[in-house]
Write a protein that holds these residues in place. Sequence first.
Motif, PDB file in Angstrom:
ATOM      1  N   GLY A   1      -8.153  10.676 -17.258  1.00 52.76           N
ATOM      2  CA  GLY A   1      -7.438   9.481 -16.825  1.00 52.76           C
ATOM      3  C   GLY A   1      -7.563   9.310 -15.330  1.00 52.76           C
ATOM      4  N   ALA A   2      -8.774   9.533 -14.827  1.00 54.10           N
ATOM      5  CA  ALA A   2      -8.993   9.611 -13.376  1.00 54.10           C
ATOM      6  C   ALA A   2      -8.882   8.282 -12.650  1.00 54.10           C
ATOM      7  CB  ALA A   2     -10.373  10.218 -13.104  1.00 54.10           C
ATOM      8  N   SER A   3      -8.850   7.166 -13.369  1.00 58.76           N
ATOM      9  CA  SER A   3      -8.761   5.868 -12.698  1.00 58.76           C
ATOM     10  C   SER A   3      -7.357   5.294 -12.715  1.00 58.76           C
ATOM     11  CB  SER A   3      -9.732   4.871 -13.338  1.00 58.76           C
ATOM     12  OG  SER A   3      -9.431   4.699 -14.722  1.00 58.76           O
ATOM     13  N   GLY A   4      -6.400   6.001 -13.331  1.00 60.80           N
ATOM     14  CA  GLY A   4      -5.033   5.503 -13.404  1.00 60.80           C
ATOM     15  C   GLY A   4      -4.234   5.786 -12.153  1.00 60.80           C
ATOM     16  N   ALA A   5      -2.948   5.423 -12.178  1.00 60.02           N
ATOM     17  CA  ALA A   5      -2.103   5.539 -10.989  1.00 60.02           C
ATOM     18  C   ALA A   5      -1.921   6.980 -10.537  1.00 60.02           C
ATOM     19  CB  ALA A   5      -0.733   4.914 -11.257  1.00 60.02           C
ATOM     20  N   VAL A   6      -1.824   7.910 -11.480  1.00 62.07           N
ATOM     21  CA  VAL A   6      -1.735   9.317 -11.111  1.00 62.07           C
ATOM     22  C   VAL A   6      -3.127   9.901 -10.906  1.00 62.07           C
ATOM     23  CG1 VAL A   6      -0.986  11.614 -11.855  1.00 62.07           C
ATOM     24  CG2 VAL A   6       0.466   9.624 -12.302  1.00 62.07           C
ATOM     25  N   GLY A   7      -4.029   9.600 -11.810  1.00 62.90           N
ATOM     26  CA  GLY A   7      -5.368  10.181 -11.768  1.00 62.90           C
ATOM     27  C   GLY A   7      -6.155   9.854 -10.521  1.00 62.90           C
ATOM     28  N   ILE A   8      -6.049   8.623 -10.021  1.00 56.86           N
ATOM     29  CA  ILE A   8      -6.857   8.221  -8.866  1.00 56.86           C
ATOM     30  C   ILE A   8      -6.434   8.988  -7.620  1.00 56.86           C
ATOM     31  CG2 ILE A   8      -5.482   6.291  -7.938  1.00 56.86           C
ATOM     32  CD1 ILE A   8      -9.270   6.243  -8.676  1.00 56.86           C
ATOM     33  N   TYR A   9      -5.148   9.373  -7.541  1.00 56.52           N
ATOM     34  CA  TYR A   9      -4.682  10.172  -6.410  1.00 56.52           C
ATOM     35  C   TYR A   9      -4.908  11.661  -6.666  1.00 56.52           C
ATOM     36  CZ  TYR A   9      -2.729   5.731  -5.067  1.00 56.52           C
ATOM     37  OH  TYR A   9      -2.606   4.401  -4.738  1.00 56.52           O
TER      38      TYR A   9
ATOM     39  N   LEU B   1      -1.424  12.453   5.060  1.00 53.96           N
ATOM     40  CA  LEU B   1      -2.757  12.315   4.460  1.00 53.96           C
ATOM     41  C   LEU B   1      -3.255  10.873   4.561  1.00 53.96           C
ATOM     42  CD1 LEU B   1      -2.610  14.525   1.227  1.00 53.96           C
ATOM     43  CD2 LEU B   1      -3.521  15.108   3.487  1.00 53.96           C
ATOM     44  N   CYS B   2      -2.336   9.923   4.445  1.00 56.26           N
ATOM     45  CA  CYS B   2      -2.721   8.515   4.608  1.00 56.26           C
ATOM     46  C   CYS B   2      -3.144   8.239   6.049  1.00 56.26           C
ATOM     47  CB  CYS B   2      -1.560   7.605   4.221  1.00 56.26           C
ATOM     48  SG  CYS B   2      -1.190   7.558   2.459  1.00 56.26           S
ATOM     49  N   ASP B   3      -2.412   8.817   6.986  1.00 61.68           N
ATOM     50  CA  ASP B   3      -2.737   8.609   8.399  1.00 61.68           C
ATOM     51  C   ASP B   3      -4.126   9.151   8.749  1.00 61.68           C
ATOM     52  OD1 ASP B   3      -0.424   7.286   9.102  1.00 61.68           O
ATOM     53  OD2 ASP B   3       0.655   9.110   9.680  1.00 61.68           O
ATOM     54  N   THR B   4      -4.522  10.258   8.104  1.00 59.64           N
ATOM     55  CA  THR B   4      -5.816  10.872   8.398  1.00 59.64           C
ATOM     56  C   THR B   4      -6.948  10.294   7.561  1.00 59.64           C
ATOM     57  OG1 THR B   4      -5.468  12.654   6.778  1.00 59.64           O
ATOM     58  CG2 THR B   4      -4.681  13.033   9.036  1.00 59.64           C
ATOM     59  N   GLY B   5      -6.611   9.444   6.584  1.00 60.31           N
ATOM     60  CA  GLY B   5      -7.630   8.858   5.725  1.00 60.31           C
ATOM     61  C   GLY B   5      -7.998   9.706   4.527  1.00 60.31           C
ATOM     62  N   ALA B   6      -7.300  10.829   4.320  1.00 61.35           N
ATOM     63  CA  ALA B   6      -7.585  11.702   3.171  1.00 61.35           C
ATOM     64  C   ALA B   6      -7.056  11.118   1.869  1.00 61.35           C
ATOM     65  CB  ALA B   6      -6.987  13.089   3.402  1.00 61.35           C
ATOM     66  N   LEU B   7      -6.135  10.156   1.982  1.00 55.25           N
ATOM     67  CA  LEU B   7      -5.542   9.524   0.808  1.00 55.25           C
ATOM     68  C   LEU B   7      -5.565   8.023   1.006  1.00 55.25           C
ATOM     69  CD1 LEU B   7      -4.270  10.796  -1.758  1.00 55.25           C
ATOM     70  CD2 LEU B   7      -2.036  10.448  -0.701  1.00 55.25           C
ATOM     71  N   ARG B   8      -6.133   7.329   0.026  1.00 54.59           N
ATOM     72  CA  ARG B   8      -6.253   5.877   0.132  1.00 54.59           C
ATOM     73  C   ARG B   8      -5.581   5.189  -1.047  1.00 54.59           C
ATOM     74  NH1 ARG B   8     -12.434   4.764   0.392  1.00 54.59           N
ATOM     75  NH2 ARG B   8     -12.582   6.764  -0.689  1.00 54.59           N
ATOM     76  N   PRO B   9      -4.798   4.143  -0.790  1.00 59.77           N
ATOM     77  CA  PRO B   9      -4.153   3.419  -1.890  1.00 59.77           C
ATOM     78  C   PRO B   9      -5.159   2.628  -2.702  1.00 59.77           C
ATOM     79  CG  PRO B   9      -3.740   2.308   0.184  1.00 59.77           C
ATOM     80  CD  PRO B   9      -4.440   3.592   0.531  1.00 59.77           C
ATOM     81  N   VAL B  10      -4.891   2.506  -3.993  1.00 55.83           N
ATOM     82  CA  VAL B  10      -5.731   1.713  -4.893  1.00 55.83           C
ATOM     83  C   VAL B  10      -4.821   0.774  -5.679  1.00 55.83           C
ATOM     84  CG1 VAL B  10      -7.351   1.744  -6.827  1.00 55.83           C
ATOM     85  CG2 VAL B  10      -7.421   3.574  -5.113  1.00 55.83           C
TER      86      VAL B  10
ATOM     87  N   GLU C   1       0.824  -1.207   0.000  1.00 59.96           N
ATOM     88  CA  GLU C   1       0.000   0.000   0.000  1.00 59.96           C
ATOM     89  C   GLU C   1       0.859   1.258   0.000  1.00 59.96           C
ATOM     90  OE1 GLU C   1      -3.912  -1.696   2.437  1.00 59.96           O
ATOM     91  OE2 GLU C   1      -2.189  -0.887   3.526  1.00 59.96           O
ATOM     92  N   ALA C   2       1.947   1.225   0.765  1.00 58.92           N
ATOM     93  CA  ALA C   2       2.822   2.396   0.846  1.00 58.92           C
ATOM     94  C   ALA C   2       3.457   2.703  -0.497  1.00 58.92           C
ATOM     95  CB  ALA C   2       3.901   2.169   1.905  1.00 58.92           C
ATOM     96  N   VAL C   3       3.930   1.667  -1.198  1.00 54.11           N
ATOM     97  CA  VAL C   3       4.573   1.910  -2.492  1.00 54.11           C
ATOM     98  C   VAL C   3       3.551   2.352  -3.525  1.00 54.11           C
ATOM     99  CG1 VAL C   3       4.453  -0.378  -3.603  1.00 54.11           C
ATOM    100  CG2 VAL C   3       6.459   1.060  -3.936  1.00 54.11           C
ATOM    101  N   ALA C   4       2.318   1.881  -3.396  1.00 56.79           N
ATOM    102  CA  ALA C   4       1.263   2.305  -4.316  1.00 56.79           C
ATOM    103  C   ALA C   4       0.990   3.798  -4.188  1.00 56.79           C
ATOM    104  CB  ALA C   4      -0.019   1.508  -4.047  1.00 56.79           C
ATOM    105  N   VAL C   5       0.839   4.269  -2.964  1.00 52.31           N
ATOM    106  CA  VAL C   5       0.598   5.693  -2.734  1.00 52.31           C
ATOM    107  C   VAL C   5       1.798   6.517  -3.206  1.00 52.31           C
ATOM    108  CG1 VAL C   5       0.305   7.439  -0.949  1.00 52.31           C
ATOM    109  CG2 VAL C   5      -1.014   5.339  -0.839  1.00 52.31           C
TER     110      VAL C   5
ATOM    111  N   ALA D   1     -16.092   4.149 -13.449  1.00 52.22           N
ATOM    112  CA  ALA D   1     -16.788   5.337 -12.936  1.00 52.22           C
ATOM    113  C   ALA D   1     -17.075   5.241 -11.441  1.00 52.22           C
ATOM    114  CB  ALA D   1     -18.078   5.555 -13.712  1.00 52.22           C
ATOM    115  N   GLU D   2     -17.515   4.096 -10.981  1.00 49.06           N
ATOM    116  CA  GLU D   2     -17.878   3.955  -9.570  1.00 49.06           C
ATOM    117  C   GLU D   2     -16.652   4.105  -8.678  1.00 49.06           C
ATOM    118  OE1 GLU D   2     -20.336   4.103  -6.584  1.00 49.06           O
ATOM    119  OE2 GLU D   2     -21.012   3.942  -8.674  1.00 49.06           O
ATOM    120  N   LEU D   3     -15.528   3.541  -9.113  1.00 45.12           N
ATOM    121  CA  LEU D   3     -14.283   3.676  -8.351  1.00 45.12           C
ATOM    122  C   LEU D   3     -13.910   5.143  -8.209  1.00 45.12           C
ATOM    123  CD1 LEU D   3     -11.601   2.684  -7.086  1.00 45.12           C
ATOM    124  CD2 LEU D   3     -10.708   2.513  -9.433  1.00 45.12           C
TER     125      LEU D   3
END
Length: 322
Positions: A157-165, A281-290, A126-130, A186-188
């Motif tokens: 490109g909102a569902s890709g590795a850069v776009g999702i974050y 941001l990960c600690d606060t839940g504002a950023l989630r790995p995908v 998860e850490a490397v993904a973020v 779309a749902e993701l």
Amino acid sequence: MKAIVCTKYGTPDVLRLQEAEKPVPKSNEVRIKVRAGTVGPSDCAFRKGDPLLVRFLYGFRKPKYSILGVELAGEVESVGAGVASFKAGDRVFGLSTKMFGVYAEYVCLPETAPLIVKPAGLTYEEAVAVCDGALTALTFLRDKAKVRSGQRVLINGASGAVGIYAVQLAKHFGAEVTGVCSAANAELVKTMGADRVIDYGKEDFTANGQTYDVIFDAVGKRTYGQCKRALTPKGIYLSTVPSASILINMLRTAASGGRKAIFATAGLMQNKENLAYISELCDTGALRPVIDRRYPLEQTAEAHRYVDTGRKKGNVVIVIGG
């Protein structure tokens, strides 16, 4: 140690699993037992030597560094005599932007590299993904576009590795976020915080009459010329992909008081402060790995083939070691 070695540019077939010499840390370096890495479009670009800028930076005829891979998470195994900020056993994540080397069981990095202790609540994967997409998105949205509350931001490109974050970060900054992706994703994208999602198969965001303060093309599929009419009078177009078009338009728009086109080598601009920011941001839940898919080191070539399809969601992670 085991490593994926790339001695020439080409298809994923140029990636070979081989035995390589275990690196020895210099006085200012730490040696990391790598637990996870990533494969994204930039890694595929380094493998292919395309666009041409890659060859100018990392070897014109063949890769300057035969072991690829930039983002990593792992455990500090040993430290050089001059290292003060890390110790053996530290669980870290970060980037090897200058010499790569992550597609291996061990890598050495300078103490000053973009490397910090990883968030306790995230696994290595998860850490490397973020670390992969979020740092790029942060550089473009916070540092280049200076996104702020109340702005309208579109992520192509909102569902890709850069776009999702980018979706998550733009929402965190208080923007109204529109994500562009396939209907299947779309749902993701909505789950990650997008206020609206456009299915690129049914609607062209550059021709629907809507305008945005920032258009972030996280996949390099639309040019500034195509997006210009969808920008507000002082709107900003951002692209992660280097091309003659974006460089020319950067020069053309730099001195104007109107719309701007911006490209940045985000990977080379990273530092410990940025890592600490996304860690918080990960600690606060504002950023989630995908994470879309995981591959063992031995199947790194297959991971590259999948990323080459352009169909991944979020991150593709390479799992290294136990």
